[in-house]
Design a protein around this motif. Sequence first.
Motif, PDB file in Angstrom:
ATOM      1  N   CYS A  24     138.838 -60.447 -44.881  1.00  0.00           N
ATOM      2  CA  CYS A  24     138.312 -59.758 -46.071  1.00  0.00           C
ATOM      3  C   CYS A  24     137.491 -60.723 -46.930  1.00  0.00           C
ATOM      4  CB  CYS A  24     139.450 -59.166 -46.892  1.00  0.00           C
ATOM      5  SG  CYS A  24     140.220 -57.725 -46.153  1.00  0.00           S
ATOM      6  N   GLY A  25     137.983 -61.950 -47.081  1.00  0.00           N
ATOM      7  CA  GLY A  25     137.253 -62.943 -47.867  1.00  0.00           C
ATOM      8  C   GLY A  25     135.908 -63.271 -47.256  1.00  0.00           C
ATOM      9  N   ILE A  26     135.864 -63.415 -45.935  1.00  0.00           N
ATOM     10  CA  ILE A  26     134.595 -63.702 -45.251  1.00  0.00           C
ATOM     11  C   ILE A  26     133.630 -62.536 -45.420  1.00  0.00           C
ATOM     12  CG2 ILE A  26     133.555 -64.044 -42.967  1.00  0.00           C
ATOM     13  CD1 ILE A  26     136.041 -65.728 -42.266  1.00  0.00           C
ATOM     14  N   SER A  27     134.157 -61.298 -45.346  1.00  0.00           N
ATOM     15  CA  SER A  27     133.259 -60.140 -45.530  1.00  0.00           C
ATOM     16  C   SER A  27     132.690 -60.105 -46.942  1.00  0.00           C
ATOM     17  CB  SER A  27     133.994 -58.839 -45.199  1.00  0.00           C
ATOM     18  OG  SER A  27     134.942 -58.526 -46.201  1.00  0.00           O
ATOM     19  N   HIS A  28     133.468 -60.511 -47.939  1.00  0.00           N
ATOM     20  CA  HIS A  28     132.945 -60.589 -49.311  1.00  0.00           C
ATOM     21  C   HIS A  28     131.862 -61.667 -49.423  1.00  0.00           C
ATOM     22  CE1 HIS A  28     135.003 -57.946 -52.137  1.00  0.00           C
ATOM     23  NE2 HIS A  28     136.072 -58.038 -51.366  1.00  0.00           N
ATOM     24  N   LEU A  29     132.052 -62.776 -48.731  1.00  0.00           N
ATOM     25  CA  LEU A  29     131.073 -63.857 -48.799  1.00  0.00           C
ATOM     26  C   LEU A  29     129.772 -63.493 -48.078  1.00  0.00           C
ATOM     27  CD1 LEU A  29     133.362 -66.968 -48.218  1.00  0.00           C
ATOM     28  CD2 LEU A  29     132.230 -66.304 -50.343  1.00  0.00           C
ATOM     29  N   LEU A  41     138.362 -67.166 -52.986  1.00  0.00           N
ATOM     30  CA  LEU A  41     139.804 -67.142 -53.219  1.00  0.00           C
ATOM     31  C   LEU A  41     140.549 -66.461 -52.071  1.00  0.00           C
ATOM     32  CD1 LEU A  41     139.996 -66.354 -57.033  1.00  0.00           C
ATOM     33  CD2 LEU A  41     140.523 -68.502 -55.900  1.00  0.00           C
ATOM     34  N   SER A  42     139.964 -65.383 -51.541  1.00  0.00           N
ATOM     35  CA  SER A  42     140.598 -64.680 -50.419  1.00  0.00           C
ATOM     36  C   SER A  42     140.658 -65.565 -49.175  1.00  0.00           C
ATOM     37  CB  SER A  42     139.841 -63.393 -50.098  1.00  0.00           C
ATOM     38  OG  SER A  42     139.930 -62.490 -51.164  1.00  0.00           O
ATOM     39  N   VAL A  43     139.576 -66.274 -48.878  1.00  0.00           N
ATOM     40  CA  VAL A  43     139.580 -67.169 -47.720  1.00  0.00           C
ATOM     41  C   VAL A  43     140.611 -68.282 -47.913  1.00  0.00           C
ATOM     42  CG1 VAL A  43     138.213 -68.874 -46.444  1.00  0.00           C
ATOM     43  CG2 VAL A  43     137.220 -66.653 -47.018  1.00  0.00           C
ATOM     44  N   ALA A  44     140.680 -68.852 -49.110  1.00  0.00           N
ATOM     45  CA  ALA A  44     141.639 -69.929 -49.368  1.00  0.00           C
ATOM     46  C   ALA A  44     143.081 -69.433 -49.267  1.00  0.00           C
ATOM     47  CB  ALA A  44     141.390 -70.539 -50.747  1.00  0.00           C
ATOM     48  N   ALA A  45     143.364 -68.277 -49.868  1.00  0.00           N
ATOM     49  CA  ALA A  45     144.720 -67.726 -49.803  1.00  0.00           C
ATOM     50  C   ALA A  45     145.077 -67.343 -48.366  1.00  0.00           C
ATOM     51  CB  ALA A  45     144.840 -66.518 -50.725  1.00  0.00           C
TER      52      ALA A  45
END
Length: 156
Positions: A24-29, A41-45
């Motif tokens: 999900c974090g990668i898709s946001h980026l 933050l999603s990728v880190a978490a």
Amino acid sequence: MLEENISEKSAFVRLVLGIGLTACGISHLVKENGSRMLGTLSVAAGAMKIAEGLFFYCPTKALFSNNVKDAVSSSIQDFMDADSLMTAFNSKYNSGNQNQSQSSQAQSASGNEGAELLQTAANVAEKVASTTPAGTEANQAAKAVKAVAHSQKRSK
């Protein structure tokens, strides 16, 4: 080496959720209008959860379990030493061997020490209840001891 502190089941759940959170974090980026901060933050978490799942170790759980153990052991040592408990016990239960006047004096002293013992039990129970997770057996037992101590104080 890190000592494992989570189960295989928990590790698997953390691994799967970490992969999902990272995705999900990668898709946001990747999105042009996506939130960079939320993606980062999603990728880190997610990466942290993946690492927890791989190593069967949760640093947050380790931190809280050590703090709870320290708090419980120090509170028990602070509030309940063997000498004061034995003095209170002996004064309460050995006063029957004295004559009537001494018995009434001992009863008033044992009543005070009994009240101190009840207060000590209530203090320990409150400390244990506040430092253990809600719903655990230790938490429920501490709440029960606290309730009994308070009901005994009111009845005297």
